[in-house]
Design an enzyme around this catalytic site. Structure first.
Site, PDB file in Angstrom:
ATOM      1  CE1 TYR A 148     -29.826  95.755  94.067  1.00  0.00           C
ATOM      2  CE2 TYR A 148     -26.947  95.773  95.853  1.00  0.00           C
ATOM      3  CZ  TYR A 148     -28.263  96.867  95.281  1.00  0.00           C
ATOM      4  OH  TYR A 148     -28.148  98.560  94.685  1.00  0.00           O
ATOM      5  CG  ASN A 177     -23.896  98.806 104.301  1.00  0.00           C
ATOM      6  OD1 ASN A 177     -23.573  97.913 104.287  1.00  0.00           O
ATOM      7  ND2 ASN A 177     -25.286  97.945 105.150  1.00  0.00           N
TER       8      ASN A 177
END
Length: 325
Positions: A148, A177
């Site tokens: 990713y 995040n």
């Protein structure tokens, strides 16, 4: 009235970004391969389009008056938490590369003035917990922890190349995040904050929840409203290089678990079990985004309390539905 296209508007961050742009007075078209799962879109127009197809990218960018969008926000991606990206390497590389190549090319051809690409701190290498913060320039030489991250790094280069060859101002944010209400909370693609909120909400008081790893991994958790404010500030800035976007303060997974449990008001036993965790630590300089005057407003405790309340309501709806069948 400025016109903006939000790719990935059916997703968590994209859905919140649409709301932000509407508050700022934009006319917004949202595009995704699926409608938003948890909230009706606030976009003025929403189209279901698979952006892996170059023709669909051109369709998304086509306006009835023959003009072009002032701004394009490219957040569309095949992604999820570590439970997903650790086992979906081929899907991540294939689907996201197609989306980003075709959308960047189509936006440049359509004469888009400003183009935002949502990258990720997954482009960085694994770090030790006590390492000093690294800057955006430290991403190269590259050694991302997962595929990713490799695809995101390549897509950054694609966007920057088109920005050099076309009159299109490219802005790139590397997200840390992000969490908050109206995001995926079950099914395998959810990230750690949502997964932990779900586990605690489903557990009985004085029950036990399982947590992957040993609780020592270090992360930065940024509330979604703060993140979209940062996206908007960056898009309208003069910062042409990639920018780390997230809070300054770090937390271990164990800290996150305790914060979720406190928000629930329950007493829980934590059982750490083997599972995909990702890198040991992350610690990145936020000097570039801070230079714009951006500061996060929502603490981890406040953000988790809001998120837990929303996920708790979703769990109750799911449990009530299951009991009726």
């Amino acid at each position: 009235m400025k016109r903006a296209l939000v790719c990935g508007a059916g997703g968590f961050i994209g859905g919140h970004l649409v709301k932000k742009l509407k508050r700022e007075g934009y006319w917004v078209r949202g595009v995704d391969s699926k409608p938003h799962e948890f909230a009706p879109t606030q976009a003025d127009a929403f189209r279901l389009l698979d952006l892996r197809d170059p023709q669909n990218c051109r369709t998304a960018l086509t306006l009835s008056d023959g003009g072009s969008f002032d701004e394009v926000y490219q957040l569309a991606a095949d992604m999820g938490g570590m439970g997903f990206i650790s086992v979906s390497e081929c899907e991540v590389l294939h689907n996201n590369a197609l989306i980003n190549i075709h959308m960047t090319h189509a936006a440049a051809e359509a004469g888009v003035a400003r183009y935002f690409f949502s990258s990720s701190v997954c482009i960085y290498r694994d770090m030790q917990p006590d390492e000093p913060p690294v800057t955006e320039d430290d991403a190269i030489p590259a050694n991302p922890d997962n595929e990713y991250g490799w695809e995101k790094l390549y897509a950054e280069r694609v966007a920057m190349a088109y920005g050099r060859r076309h009159p299109m101002h490219v802005r790139i944010a590397r997200f840390e995040n992000c969490y908050g209400p109206e995001g995926t909370w079950t099914g395998g693609r959810e990230k750690a904050p949502a997964a932990l909120c779900r586990k605690v909400a489903e557990a009985e008081d004085h029950g036990t929840i399982e947590v992957w790893g040993e609780g020592t991994a270090i992360r930065v958790f940024t509330y979604v409203d703060d993140l979209v404010d940062g996206i908007f500030a960056l898009m309208h800035s003069d910062l042409g290089d990639p920018v780390n976007l997230g809070r300054e303060d770090r937390a271990t997974v164990a800290d996150l678990v305790r914060t979720v449990i406190e928000a629930s008001g329950k007493r829980m036993t934590i059982k750490y079990v083997p599972g995909p965790v990702g890198v040991q630590a992350r610690n990145f300089s936020k000097a570039r985004i801070a230079s714009l005057g951006w500061k996060p407003k929502v603490s981890l405790e406040e953000g988790i309390a809001r998120t837990y309340s929303w996920i708790q309501a979703q769990v109750k709806v799911a449990q009530d539905s299951a009991s009726r069948t």
